[in-house]
Design an enzyme around this catalytic site. Structure first.
Site, PDB file in Angstrom:
ATOM      1  N   HIS A  95       0.852  -1.196   0.000  1.00 18.95           N
ATOM      2  CA  HIS A  95       0.000   0.000   0.000  1.00 18.95           C
ATOM      3  C   HIS A  95       0.890   1.248   0.000  1.00 18.95           C
ATOM      4  CE1 HIS A  95      -2.775   3.085   1.350  1.00 18.95           C
ATOM      5  NE2 HIS A  95      -3.733   2.302   0.896  1.00 18.95           N
ATOM      6  N   GLU A 167      -3.947   2.145  -7.369  1.00 18.51           N
ATOM      7  CA  GLU A 167      -4.257   3.212  -6.414  1.00 18.51           C
ATOM      8  C   GLU A 167      -3.352   4.413  -6.668  1.00 18.51           C
ATOM      9  OE1 GLU A 167      -6.502   1.705  -2.790  1.00 18.51           O
ATOM     10  OE2 GLU A 167      -4.407   1.867  -2.257  1.00 18.51           O
TER      11      GLU A 167
HETATM   12  P1  PGA Z   1      -9.421   6.148   0.508  1.00 21.93           P
HETATM   13  O1  PGA Z   1      -8.229   5.079   0.693  1.00 21.93           O
HETATM   14  O2  PGA Z   1     -10.597   5.366  -0.018  1.00 21.93           O
HETATM   15  O3  PGA Z   1      -9.657   6.699   1.871  1.00 21.93           O
HETATM   16  O4  PGA Z   1      -8.936   7.164  -0.474  1.00 21.93           O
HETATM   17  C1  PGA Z   1      -8.042   4.064  -0.242  1.00 21.93           C
HETATM   18  C2  PGA Z   1      -6.858   3.234   0.127  1.00 21.93           C
HETATM   19  O5  PGA Z   1      -5.872   3.787   0.649  1.00 21.93           O
HETATM   20  O6  PGA Z   1      -6.843   1.995  -0.060  1.00 21.93           O
END
Ligand code: PGA
Length: 256
Positions: A95, A167
């Site tokens: 992540h 992401e």
């Molecule tokens: P968020 O986070 O939906 O709060 O933007 C997503 C993530 O970090 O997986």
């Protein structure tokens, strides 16, 4: 079409009591629409309670991180066998908050992927570019580097057990999501690169999720985006009813 995923990443939120209350509230919205696998990734401290609470419910348990070794002198770390013992089937790996806050490198992410696979956990590998990289139009390059280094040495069979989450770092927790079109474009780049490495068939089979400021307002666009097989959700997963509001609605299926 394969299975689709709605994954909650609670990050450093929810005590045991709050986690139990979340499940109690979420029950009212189950089961999810058919073909959607819901996965909840609480903090390590709530895993044992969540294993109990989710017993018999159509919701899988995941963790937010793991160490690449099975045991040893690694203060503060948690290993694959420990997660399996707590009923985890999934684990988030790489992540962007781990990459930036804990300095995780692509190489370390690769070792974690191997550890997850070795213990039968499904890794959810996160990749994504920063804002400057996007402005410099380097997204495709950054994605290639991240999964290229992370997957180095893995065979097609291992890779076909992964889930990849696109992401973009600039979209996480900012309220500024990518558009479904941008997410679909990134998913296509990811599959193109994986296709070169492992063949098209493997690349097509790997689920690619979108994550970054997903909310009830924008989620249906992601369910409809071609090549996007679900969402990884932080903020909008913290409250059970809001999270259930992210289920795909009729008509959000992607046409084959
Ligand atoms: P968020 O986070 O939906 O709060 O933007 C997503 C993530 O970090 O997986």
């Amino acid at each position: 079409m394969g299975e689709r995923y709605l994954v909650a990443n609670w990050k450093m939120h929810h005590t045991v009591a709050e986690s139990r209350a979340w499940v109690a509230a979420f029950r009212a919205f189950l089961p999810p629409p058919s073909g959607v696998q819901v996965v909840v990734c609480p903090p390590f401290t709530a895993l044992a309670a969540m294993k109990e609470e989710l017993e018999g419910l159509p919701v899988a348990l995941g963790a937010q991180n793991l160490h690449w070794e099975d045991k040893g002198a690694f203060t503060g770390e948690v290993s694959g066998p420990m997660l399996v013992e707590h009923g985890c089937r999934y684990v988030i790996v790489g992540h962007s908050e781990r990459r930036t806050l804990a300095g995780e490198t692509d190489q370390e992410v690769g070792r974690k992927l191997r550890a997850a696979l070795r213990h039968g956990l499904t890794p959810i590998l996160c990749v994504g570019e920063g804002l400057e990289e996007r402005d410099r139009r380097e997204t495709r390059l950054v994605l290639r580097r991240q999964y290229g280094v992370g997957l180095k040495g893995l065979g097609a069979e291992d890779v076909s057990r992964l889930i990849i989450a696109y992401e973009p770092v600039w979209a996480i927790g900012t309220g500024r999501a990518a558009t479904p079109g941008e997410a679909a474009e990134a998913a296509a780049w990811i599959r193109e690169g994986l296709g070169e490495l492992y063949g098209r068939e493997v690349a097509e089979r790997i689920p690619v999720l979108y994550g970054g400021s997903v909310s009830p307002r924008n989620v249906q666009g992601f369910w409809r985006a071609p090549g996007i097989d679900g969402c990884l959700v932080g903020g909008a997963s913290l409250e059970a009813e809001r999270f259930a509001g992210l289920f795909p609605r009729e008509g959000s299926e992607v046409a084959e």
